[in-house]
Motif scaffolding. Structure first.
Motif, short mmCIF file in Angstrom:
data_model
loop_
_atom_site.label_atom_id
_atom_site.label_comp_id
_atom_site.label_asym_id
_atom_site.label_seq_id
_atom_site.Cartn_x
_atom_site.Cartn_y
_atom_site.Cartn_z
N GLY A 1 0.79 -1.22 0.00
CA GLY A 1 0.00 0.00 0.00
C GLY A 1 0.83 1.27 0.00
N HIS A 2 2.13 1.18 -0.32
CA HIS A 2 3.03 2.36 -0.28
C HIS A 2 4.02 2.29 -1.44
N GLY A 3 4.08 3.36 -2.23
CA GLY A 3 4.93 3.37 -3.41
C GLY A 3 6.39 3.09 -3.14
N GLY A 4 6.90 3.58 -2.03
CA GLY A 4 8.31 3.38 -1.70
C GLY A 4 8.68 1.95 -1.40
N TYR B 1 -1.98 -2.77 -4.30
CA TYR B 1 -3.41 -2.92 -4.57
C TYR B 1 -3.82 -2.14 -5.80
N TRP B 2 -3.16 -0.99 -6.04
CA TRP B 2 -3.54 -0.16 -7.18
C TRP B 2 -3.05 -0.73 -8.52
N SER B 3 -1.99 -1.52 -8.48
CA SER B 3 -1.54 -2.12 -9.74
C SER B 3 -2.48 -3.24 -10.17
N VAL C 1 -2.82 6.21 -8.60
CA VAL C 1 -2.72 6.55 -7.18
C VAL C 1 -1.40 7.25 -6.93
N GLY C 2 -1.46 8.43 -6.33
CA GLY C 2 -0.25 9.18 -6.00
C GLY C 2 -0.03 9.23 -4.50
N HIS C 3 0.05 10.45 -3.96
CA HIS C 3 0.34 10.61 -2.54
C HIS C 3 -0.59 11.66 -1.94
N ALA C 4 -1.50 11.21 -1.07
CA ALA C 4 -2.53 12.09 -0.51
C ALA C 4 -3.33 12.73 -1.64
N GLY D 1 3.94 18.39 0.20
CA GLY D 1 3.97 17.01 0.64
C GLY D 1 2.83 16.15 0.12
N ALA D 2 2.08 16.64 -0.86
CA ALA D 2 0.97 15.90 -1.44
C ALA D 2 0.98 16.07 -2.95
N THR D 3 0.25 15.18 -3.65
CA THR D 3 0.21 15.25 -5.11
C THR D 3 -1.22 15.12 -5.62
#
Length: 256
Positions: A111-114, A140-142, A159-162, A210-212
């Motif tokens: 659940g986290h890109g990193g 999950y997004w892939s 899905v990006g970040h926030a 800090g968001a995208t």
């Protein structure tokens, strides 16, 4: 089946060849001015638990690993992390305990890109020793890429970040944690992939706050729809892959 809620005797009786073991992994890190630091953990855990409810006879769910590889968020603060190389080893060691206990089907659900690169490298490290096991990893997004894109209104359909997607999902799952008065259009972020070239910049270099993306287009209704289609798609994929033939040491496949 939930690993943490079962006894040792009950776990001993779970089929090693037929059961798919799921390790959800996420992060606790800054998510801009409007989202909780546990955003990734909240979403990933909710997806994993919904999938477990629908596949509980054939799926064994481990507790979510909330700690992620989040060093690229550190300059924003409000971030808990481990070094990437340590995270890779941690994932290996968790999976090794499952594989050494005889289970042969493992999926890391992210659940986290990193975490993407570390989880893939971890499986490469494990596969050398466990060639007759089914080792898998996915965000999950892939798995639900097309379904998520169909619900996004902003120009960015991933899905990006926030972003529009994460904000909508948390509005649905934990609405009390979203600071709606702080939501803005954060579509001024720098891309990390340009003309096929990966640019290794941290989030402080990529974003102004800090968001995208477009969380200003988010809604609880959209989040409810998105959560439903994500879970449907993950269940569909895991039902198929969870019953696929297991690999054999000679390069062929054996029936599970």
């Amino acid at each position: 089946m939930k690993y943490a809620e079962m006894t040792a005797v009950e776990l001993k009786n779970v089929s090693r060849d037929e059961t798919l073991v799921i390790l959800p992994i996420a992060a606790v890190e800054q998510h801009g001015p409007h989202m909780p630091t546990a955003t990734d953990e909240i979403i990933c855990t909710a997806v994993a638990e919904q999938v477990e409810q629908r596949l509980k006879e054939s799926l064994l769910l481990l507790p979510t690993l909330w700690l992620g590889a989040s060093q690229h968020h550190l300059r924003w603060g409000a971030t808990l992390t481990t070094r990437v190389e340590n995270y890779e080893t941690l994932l290996c060691e968790i999976c090794e305990t499952i594989l050494n206990d005889g289970f042969r089907r493992v999926l890391i659900l992210n659940g986290h890109g990193g975490n993407i690169a570390p989880m893939q490298i971890s499986l490469r490290r494990l596969q050398v020793q466990y060639r007759n096991c089914q080792l898998m990893a996915a965000s999950y997004w892939s798995i639900a890429e097309a379904e998520i894109a169909a619900l996004m209104e902003g120009e960015c359909k991933t899905v990006g970040h926030a972003c529009e997607a994460e904000t909508s999902l948390v509005m649905h799952l934990r609405p009390e944690l979203v600071r709606e008065s702080k939501i803005e259009n954060f579509d001024d972020y720098a891309l990390d992939l340009v003309d096929g070239v990966y640019l290794c910049n941290d989030m402080y270099q990529r974003t102004q706050k800090g968001a995208t993306g477009r969380p200003d287009l988010a809604s609880a209704g959209k989040g409810e729809q998105m959560f439903s289609v994500i879970c449907d798609r993950v269940v569909e994929v895991l039902q198929r892959l969870g019953h696929a033939p297991l690999p054999t040491l000679d390069g062929g496949f054996a029936e599970g």
